[in-house]
Scaffold this active site. Structure first.
Site, PDB file in Angstrom:
ATOM      1  N   GLU A  42      -9.000  -4.183   8.951  1.00 23.64           N
ATOM      2  CA  GLU A  42      -7.665  -4.182   9.535  1.00 23.64           C
ATOM      3  C   GLU A  42      -7.715  -3.996  11.043  1.00 23.64           C
ATOM      4  O   GLU A  42      -6.747  -4.244  11.730  1.00 23.64           O
ATOM      5  CB  GLU A  42      -6.861  -3.045   8.888  1.00 23.64           C
ATOM      6  CG  GLU A  42      -5.363  -3.276   8.880  1.00 23.64           C
ATOM      7  CD  GLU A  42      -4.647  -2.047   8.297  1.00 23.64           C
ATOM      8  OE1 GLU A  42      -3.515  -1.823   8.697  1.00 23.64           O
ATOM      9  OE2 GLU A  42      -5.247  -1.331   7.468  1.00 23.64           O
TER      10      GLU A  42
ATOM     11  N   THR B  43       5.885  -4.803   5.491  1.00 21.91           N
ATOM     12  CA  THR B  43       6.264  -5.626   6.640  1.00 21.91           C
ATOM     13  C   THR B  43       6.618  -7.039   6.211  1.00 21.91           C
ATOM     14  O   THR B  43       5.847  -7.698   5.507  1.00 21.91           O
ATOM     15  CB  THR B  43       5.099  -5.658   7.650  1.00 21.91           C
ATOM     16  OG1 THR B  43       4.799  -4.311   8.018  1.00 21.91           O
ATOM     17  CG2 THR B  43       5.466  -6.459   8.884  1.00 21.91           C
TER      18      THR B  43
ATOM     19  N   TYR C 290       0.834  -1.206   0.000  1.00 22.06           N
ATOM     20  CA  TYR C 290       0.000   0.000   0.000  1.00 22.06           C
ATOM     21  C   TYR C 290       0.872   1.261   0.000  1.00 22.06           C
ATOM     22  O   TYR C 290       0.851   2.039  -0.933  1.00 22.06           O
ATOM     23  CB  TYR C 290      -0.883   0.017   1.256  1.00 22.06           C
ATOM     24  CG  TYR C 290      -2.202  -0.680   1.098  1.00 22.06           C
ATOM     25  CD1 TYR C 290      -2.365  -1.705   0.175  1.00 22.06           C
ATOM     26  CD2 TYR C 290      -3.286  -0.320   1.887  1.00 22.06           C
ATOM     27  CE1 TYR C 290      -3.590  -2.343   0.043  1.00 22.06           C
ATOM     28  CE2 TYR C 290      -4.508  -0.963   1.761  1.00 22.06           C
ATOM     29  CZ  TYR C 290      -4.654  -1.971   0.836  1.00 22.06           C
ATOM     30  OH  TYR C 290      -5.855  -2.586   0.713  1.00 22.06           O
TER      31      TYR C 290
END
Lengths: 396, 379, 396, 379
Positions: free
Chosen positions: A244, A161, A128
């Site tokens: 999320e 990540t 993103y």
């Protein structure tokens, strides 16, 4: 008004607890409880153990292999995992891309990806953020140009990540550069082994390798990897952002860490008595413990209000949850005082059994404190969360 | 009433700043941290060349006999440069010798940069209480025998000589029975375990097993160990406060720069009022901290022990509070970039954090402030 | 670097201190030290005593009867007044309108008003704020229309401190309604006895009568009461705002109140010992005391930097000063606990010697706390001050 | 797990809200405060009519035997309406009688609104410690004789009967030797001094001189005075927490409204991000406080004394913190208007402040929380 769990919920909790006690490998638990760094294998091992039990898709409907649990059951499960100290099930596959595939993917995508996600056959990461986008996600620049039955992707993602372990990345890419900011964005699944992808580590301030930059240089992505319609990706992303927020308050972990904190503060001395008995320090711990008590009830209130999909109240949970987590790490560092100084990466990586200093509890605390500064930044910084409360709840 | 620095002080500061900017850049510093030595011989030579090592040493030993204000100026600049050389530990060690009026030869070597010092004062159980000493100093026919363990001795493995606290009598935390010694770092019976600290420095655990030292190794009077230790610890607090001010300045400057350049939603993020006011708060914290660091540097030489303790503890507590706020908020305002090791701001934050818990944390010094007679007497 | 006063300054301090000790009426001192309400007569009495000594115009040049003191001397004088507990010299005449008259008034105005201000022959009040203007001062609406050799003033001022006692008001009025916001404003002196002026009290949350609304209904003001040029009033007002910041940090008073706080906290018991010995409470007092120590040095740094006219750093002094004042009152209320509840206006007004409850120290503390919430609002709210720091110092 | 109110509770709340909005407006309330009585007989009749007075009373005495949750609902509404009638003091008094299972006639009179109660528990030296009792209860042939002074007895002069704590043995702050009595407010030997409190209520100092009362006036067991007092005090804490939540709701609503309407620099001040985030912080404080008030209302009836103490102290501490922040910031955001007595916000602020320091302030309850075995045992 009844704050007790139902008999069914209590039975469920006991079932979860016994299962976890019997099946959580003690070496993994040790790492979690002692704030050590988790390897790829650690995450995968635990994911596969839970997958065998069928307890990975805790937010998934049963038709896709999910547990079909109620919000309360899901909460209980998360609390029990936090309580005993399981590794996390990373959210990128299970809680982030999977809901999008379920909602907007085609049948072939569902059939292929969902079982693999449940079983951790693919390690997913999230594409993103971009340099310069930050909180202004829709300003992303990575381009995907249609070329026959492929997209050619060029650009850069960042803060990705654990991309160093990843098999797949789900990306927001710009497919129509002439459309308005939020339009012209598409949602693509990309195989990380595709030529043209480079992963560059970003080392965190505790020297851990947790996030990366991912570069795309003429990366060919088959059109069948497009989710839903071209240029509708922003809609899917917003849908995902709602997902999320699961367990965003992390109250279960906070409760476990509070016990850790008290144990450390009982071991260290001040004026010849355990630090936890020092009125000033005890007052700080008590204030924090009460904040955790309050947040636990706030979470339960949110869960009981709707179907487990918090709306803008999720921003409150995120802010308070991260404030608590950060405060816990602050008080841990305060508890050990000068013992926060030594830095022992080998011990954190599990390469040595004991830390260079004799106090293994203390060894991880400064890195933990420094690392957790990220929690008020990522996932929508706490400032952005306050903007959301301001606009969505308060109407200002 | 005069807050201006002398011309010499200003020139000294400028010289050190030129050196750090030119020869002690961020990447260079990183290589020193990653090097096996953990410190730079080159930098040490430069500090000697600049006169920074002669500064704390009395004139009779070839130094400039610098005041606490002179040292404040230097420490601010070393803070700005995030210098990780054993300057603080050496100056602190030298202060013991100066006050004890002994070991002039060692002071001479400090002035020329020939040797480095470290102070071994902390033990496993001490936390912030330097009177909490288990290490023993047993009287021998011609001196003392040391047994015990010191931990987190800053630059202990890089030092040539150590100042060590030990106990000849009394219980843990008794103020009497404390003795201080100057010991060769490689004396027989000493084992040093060197390790990194999270803020890029080095520290060591040091084991003393039957270490025999001569009588003249003792510093000061037999009954004055605690007073000396307490006074020099306050001197160290003053140094740390000044270092912190230097770091706060660069931290705030870096954050301001980031706010002015980083764009979000089409404007520099420094246009968002919430971030503006956060910066204003950081600025005010720094100015209040700066006032206390100045007061500390002035009062560390006070004739009144109570005034010294009271002021130094006030300064350390206030600066600890400012250091935490400024460090945390600088990282927060840097967003994702702030939590990586790649920008100086993370390193400033780490050093500020470690300063907060060195030589007594905020709570320790608040309690010490409260314990001074003046606190309640004023009531 | 030398934080000590010079021998001359010390001699000056001793001179001030002996004068104050000899000349401050003990009934006035008693009221100040015990947070009681001051009457008009109290203020005037003290003003006239100081005027006789020639110590009113501490910021004035000697040509107008000022003391001509250095910034350090002025600071010492203010500290000594605070230390012993004198009534305030109200700023509206001496520190607000007088500097404007000196800088922009004509000779006749100087000759007439300045001596009267020094001697407190007129009680002045300030006509700046209007309903709706608040922090946006320049949006004021009160109109002054020229009619021969008079202005006809219509409109309303608010938050006018102690206007109920006032002989004169200095006003910002709009003389050119067609000009841009900051232009078209003029600076007028108005006799409060002029027909058409009505004063309505605004009662503060501690039920004190401290501020007022002032209504102007076709009030005739002679043109010779105009200061400087028509439509240049905003320039004069801005000049004045720079002067308003004198002694804004109020460190001297804070030090005195800290002693009061400690005395109260030594008298009240917690767990069988004086509250001031409770580690948690003592820690709070110590934190505050250190903040005062720091602010005192910060003030001295500002004074020593320039000629006693703080620039934007005044905003820091205002914020920190008011935070300290408010924190002092918070800790006072905490110290007396339940004893903050009784409300005894008669005692506060000096009508009774002792309060209804036996603890006279405690009687004024809750009103004091509530009243002092104003300090972070008036004189440019602390939020406005942070805007100033942001723009003027940080350049954001 | 169910956080919803019953239909009856919701209806009760709505009925009280209708009454406060219609018959207990801001100007009306102001007149009551200024009246010599300081309370309103009309309002009391209305509360009886609404069933609010019967709510806490057991069914056998003509009441509804309401739970702590029922009372939470009522107290929130009375908080919203800033009601200053002696409801809290009467409910608290009734709780003593309920738990002591005595004086059923008095409970019956409470239910009908015939009488008002007050609790005289605080003495000049007590501060927040209700076991700090100097007042004596001397045994007589047919009862007790009371001597001493109670201070700041909320609505003490408006009450018909008082619940009084006294000591038959032991030292100040001993938990043993504490007795509780029901006493006629106009019994011989009682002198009451009525005064206003700063938040618009009434309180009294009450002197007891040789006040003779019969043996049956004692509540509960001779050795159970402290347990009863402590438990009812926790019950009172729960009531105050709920009242505070009601006030926080209206405080935040009023401030939001102000931010949306008040214009500065050509825009509503609610457009300034700093004020927006301040509101967000106030909102979060309220929600955290609300969670604790709910928990308090549930756990005040816990069978475990420790769980009750622990939870109620946690709630009071958390709500105290929220009350201070919300009250102060609401005033700040109202600017000049906030510091006048003319808007309700000032009165909300004053009441929130007084709640913070009633029945134990934040520090008191934090210390009590820490003192529970569970705090350290968990370590």
């Amino acid at each position: 008004m009844d704050l007790n769990y139902s008999a069914e919920d209590l039975a469920f909790r006991d079932q979860v607890r016994s299962y976890l006690e019997a099946n959580l490998p003690s070496d993994l638990q040790h790492k979690v409880l002692n704030h050590k760094r988790m390897s790829k294998e650690d995450y995968v091992r635990w994911h596969k153990i839970l997958a065998k039990q069928g307890w990975v898709g805790t937010g998934w409907p049963t038709q896709y292999g999910g547990t079909g649990w109620t919000p309360a059951q899901r909460h209980i499960f998360e609390e029990e995992c936090a309580r005993i100290g399981t590794p996390a099930i990373l959210p990128f596959g299970v809680n982030m891309v999977a809901p999008v595939i379920m909602a907007f993917g085609n049948q072939a995508q569902k059939d292929y990806y969902l079982p693999r996600i449940l079983n951790c056959d693919d390690w997913w990461c999230q594409g993103y953020s971009e340099p310069g986008s930050g909180s202004d996600l829709a300003s992303l620049k990575t381009r995907a140009e249609r070329d026959g039955d492929h997209y050619i992707v060029n650009g850069q993602k960042t803060w990705t990540t654990l991309a160093q372990h990843a098999d797949m990345i789900f990306c927001l890419v710009r497919t129509d550069p002439n459309a308005r900011k939020q339009e012209g964005i598409s949602f693509l699944l990309i195989d990380m082994k595709t030529p043209g992808i480079t992963v560059r580590p970003i080392i965190m301030l505790d020297e851990d390798h947790e996030v990366n930059e991912v570069f795309f240089d003429n990366v060919k992505v088959p059109v069948q990897n497009l989710i839903g319609e071209e240029n509708k990706g922003w809609t899917y992303a917003k849908y995902l952002l709602g997902h999320e927020r699961t367990n965003i308050a992390a109250v279960g972990r906070a409760k476990r860490e509070l016990q850790f904190l008290k144990r450390v503060a009982a071991k260290h001395q001040k004026n010849g008595q355990p630090l936890i008995q020092d009125p000033v320090y005890a007052g700080k711990v008590a204030t924090l413990e009460i904040e955790i008590m309050a947040l636990e009830i706030t979470v339960l209130r949110v869960i009981s209000q709707d179907s487990g999909r918090p709306g803008p109240e999720a921003s409150l949970l995120k802010i308070k949850g991260t404030e608590i987590q950060q405060r816990l790490t602050e008080l841990m560092v305060e508890a050990v005082g000068p013992y926060a100084q030594p830095f022992d990466p080998a011990f954190l990586e599990g390469e040595t059994e004991h830390s260079i200093m004799s106090d293994d509890d203390a060894a991880a605390l400064a890195p933990y404190y420094f690392n957790f500064r990220k929690t008020s930044i990522y996932g929508g910084s706490n400032e952005i969360q306050k903007n959301i409360i301001t606009q969505m709840i308060l109407g200002l | 009433m005069d807050f201006t620095l002398t011309q010499e002080q200003t020139q000294f500061a400028e010289a050190i700043r030129r050196w750090t900017e030119k020869d002690y850049g961020f990447e260079h510093r990183k290589r020193i941290i990653e090097s096996p030595a953990g410190v730079s011989a080159e930098a040490w030579a430069a500090l000697a060349e600049l006169g920074a090592l002669a500064l704390p040493v009395p004139e009779d030993q070839g130094g400039f006999n610098g005041s606490a204000i002179d040292l404040m100026v230097v420490m601010q600049e070393l803070g700005r440069g995030l210098v990780i050389e054993p300057y603080f530990s050496t100056v602190l060690g030298a202060e013991f010798l100066k006050r004890a009026k002994a070991h002039f030869d060692v002071l001479e070597q400090v002035a020329t940069g020939e040797i480095r010092l470290a102070t071994a004062l902390h033990e496993q159980q001490s936390r912030h209480d330097l009177s909490d000493i288990c290490m023993t100093a047993e009287k021998t026919t011609d001196g003392y025998r040391l047994n015990g363990k010191k931990t987190i001795v800053l630059h202990g493995a890089q030092a040539d000589k150590l100042i060590v606290s030990a106990r000849s009598s009394g219980q843990q935390r008794d103020k009497s029975g404390i003795l201080l010694f100057l010991v060769d770092a490689d004396a027989a019976g000493i084992t040093r375990h060197d390790y990194r600290t999270i803020d890029g420095q080095r520290a060591a655990d040091i084991i003393f097993e039957q270490v025999n030292i001569p009588a003249m190794a003792m510093l000061g009077r037999e009954d004055g160990g605690w007073e000396l230790l307490d006074a020099v610890s306050d001197y160290g607090v003053s140094l740390l406060c000044s270092e912190a001010i230097g770091i706060m300045e660069t931290t705030i400057a870096a954050t301001l720069e980031y706010l002015k350049t980083r764009q979000q939603f089409g404007v520099p993020i420094g246009k968002f009022q919430v971030l503006q006011h956060r910066m204003a708060d950081m600025f005010m914290e720094m100015e209040q901290a700066r006032s206390m660091a100045t007061l500390a540097a002035v009062k560390v030489s006070s004739d009144s022990t109570e005034e010294r303790r009271r002021t130094l503890s006030a300064a350390k507590a206030r600066i600890g509070q400012a250091a935490r706020y400024i460090g945390q908020q600088a990282v927060q305002l840097h967003g994702g970039m702030g939590v990586t090791n790649e920008l100086p701001v993370a390193h400033m934050f780490k050093r500020l954090t470690m300063i907060e818990l060195s030589l007594g944390d905020t709570d320790h010094h608040l309690a010490r402030f409260v314990a001074q007679p003046g606190f309640k007497n004023a009531a």
